[in-house]
Design an enzyme around this catalytic site. Structure first.
Site, PDB file in Angstrom:
ATOM      1  N   GLU A 171       0.832  -1.093   0.152  1.00  0.00           N
ATOM      2  CA  GLU A 171       0.203  -0.069  -0.037  1.00  0.00           C
ATOM      3  C   GLU A 171       0.885   1.273   0.016  1.00  0.00           C
ATOM      4  O   GLU A 171       0.605   2.056  -0.612  1.00  0.00           O
ATOM      5  CB  GLU A 171      -1.041  -0.140   1.100  1.00  0.00           C
ATOM      6  CG  GLU A 171      -2.191  -0.930   1.154  1.00  0.00           C
ATOM      7  CD  GLU A 171      -2.985  -1.086   2.109  1.00  0.00           C
ATOM      8  OE1 GLU A 171      -2.814  -0.178   3.130  1.00  0.00           O
ATOM      9  OE2 GLU A 171      -3.949  -1.985   2.390  1.00  0.00           O
ATOM     10  N   HIS A 215     -10.326   1.388   0.179  1.00  0.00           N
ATOM     11  CA  HIS A 215     -10.650   0.720   1.206  1.00  0.00           C
ATOM     12  C   HIS A 215     -12.323   0.380   1.269  1.00  0.00           C
ATOM     13  O   HIS A 215     -12.700  -0.176   2.106  1.00  0.00           O
ATOM     14  CB  HIS A 215     -10.257   1.041   2.671  1.00  0.00           C
ATOM     15  CG  HIS A 215      -8.789   0.984   2.745  1.00  0.00           C
ATOM     16  ND1 HIS A 215      -7.752   1.564   2.103  1.00  0.00           N
ATOM     17  CD2 HIS A 215      -8.262   0.204   3.850  1.00  0.00           C
ATOM     18  CE1 HIS A 215      -6.616   1.328   2.639  1.00  0.00           C
ATOM     19  NE2 HIS A 215      -6.899   0.330   3.586  1.00  0.00           N
TER      20      HIS A 215
END
Length: 329
Positions: free
Chosen positions: A175, A208
């Site tokens: 990420e 997300h």
């Protein structure tokens, strides 16, 4: 030349065109195109990262070891290919960073030790209250706790636990590589460093939202609570993304954001409600307040660019004719 005299030399010096910034795309008519390329590149990276999680069809929940293995493979492939997107962006915009691609993305040796230690220390100071809470609730004393942490058997058990590997290693590394190391160099010449700190986390926060799919599929709670939870998760992941983007710019390293990400994944969101009901509520609340106060006090000194050497993103903006003083000094 002598026949020109002093006036002629002055005329020549005045009429000589000044050297323009290296990337006219940022200051001329093509600035809009440069920004569109940057935003589209970041959007493509975010979609690729999230999309890679769903190339494997499975009826199993996300925490099942088989699902974690397949998804980890996918995101590792996508993140390892993500620097190619930065290369393509560089070719399309004509921007020349003046450093190697790896250096621009935070892979460098200069200042690596303070870059690994100081941002993590700063983050641990912010979590002073939760760390106190964890210590108070832990059944073992400090000596026993250190023995467990340092025991090779404990680490061997962690390295064979797919959930631990996902949360502490794979997710932080991939990420931060995709959403910070690749996106910030593409966004900064378009928006400037300050706006990039807050623009980049939007891609991170939206990425997300895919957890909604998982929760709706397995009906883990009501639809309303799922969307409220998703909105809350978007908010705190966006704030966290802004923090790690700030660390990446101020240190010029990827290792600090990765370690802080891993630490925050381990700690989770601070259990403030539990602290309010804790038998030792007041010392805990004092720890929370002290941690936040010290964090704000030490944020600038511990991320002073002088501690980490030259900053690749600041050098990039200098070459493109932009001036950034707040985050670069």
């Amino acid at each position: 030349m002598a026949a020109l005299g002093g006036d002629g030399l002055r005329l020549l010096s005045v009429s000589r065109p000044e050297r323009q910034p290296e990337s006219a795309a940022l200051s001329g008519p093509g600035s809009g195109l440069c920004c569109w390329v940057s935003v589209f590149s970041c959007f493509s990276l975010a979609c690729s990262y999230v999309g890679s999680l769903y190339v494997w069809k499975s009826e199993l929940p996300r925490d099942h070891p088989a699902v974690i293995k397949r998804r980890s493979t996918s995101v590792l492939v996508v993140s390892s290919l993500s620097p190619l997107c930065v290369l393509l962006w560089r070719e399309l915009t004509g921007i020349q960073p003046g450093t190697s691609l790896l250096t621009l993305m935070g892979f460098r040796l200069e200042g690596i030790f303070p870059a690994a230690l100081l941002p993590l220390l700063l983050t641990m100071i912010l979590f002073l209250g939760p760390l106190m809470q964890l210590s108070m609730d832990c059944p073992c004393d400090l000596t026993d706790g250190l023995k467990v942490v340092l025991a090779p058997r404990s680490w061997a058990r962690c390295l064979t636990d797919m959930r631990w590997l996902r949360n502490q290693v794979i997710a932080p590394l991939t990420e931060e590589l995709v959403f910070r190391a690749c996106m910030l160099p593409m966004l900064a010449p378009c928006t400037g460093l300050g706006p990039a700190v807050f623009t980049c986390p939007l891609f991170f926060g939206v990425a997300h939202f895919h957890h909604i799919i998982e929760q709706l599929r397995f009906r883990q709670s009501s639809v309303g609570s799922i969307f409220v939870s998703a909105a809350f998760q978007f908010s705190y992941t966006a704030v966290f993304g802004a923090y790690t983007a700030f660390l990446f710019i101020r240190t010029g390293h990827l290792i600090g954001p990765v370690l802080c990400h891993s630490f925050c994944n381990y700690m989770g969101f601070p259990a403030v409600c539990a602290a309010l009901e804790h038998p030792q509520k007041w010392p805990l609340l004092a720890g929370y307040a002290l941690g936040v106060g010290l964090f704000l006090l030490l944020l600038q000194p511990l991320t002073d660019p002088k501690l980490y050497g030259s900053l690749p993103l600041c050098m990039l903006l200098e070459r493109t004719g932009a001036s950034e003083t707040l985050l670069c000094s």
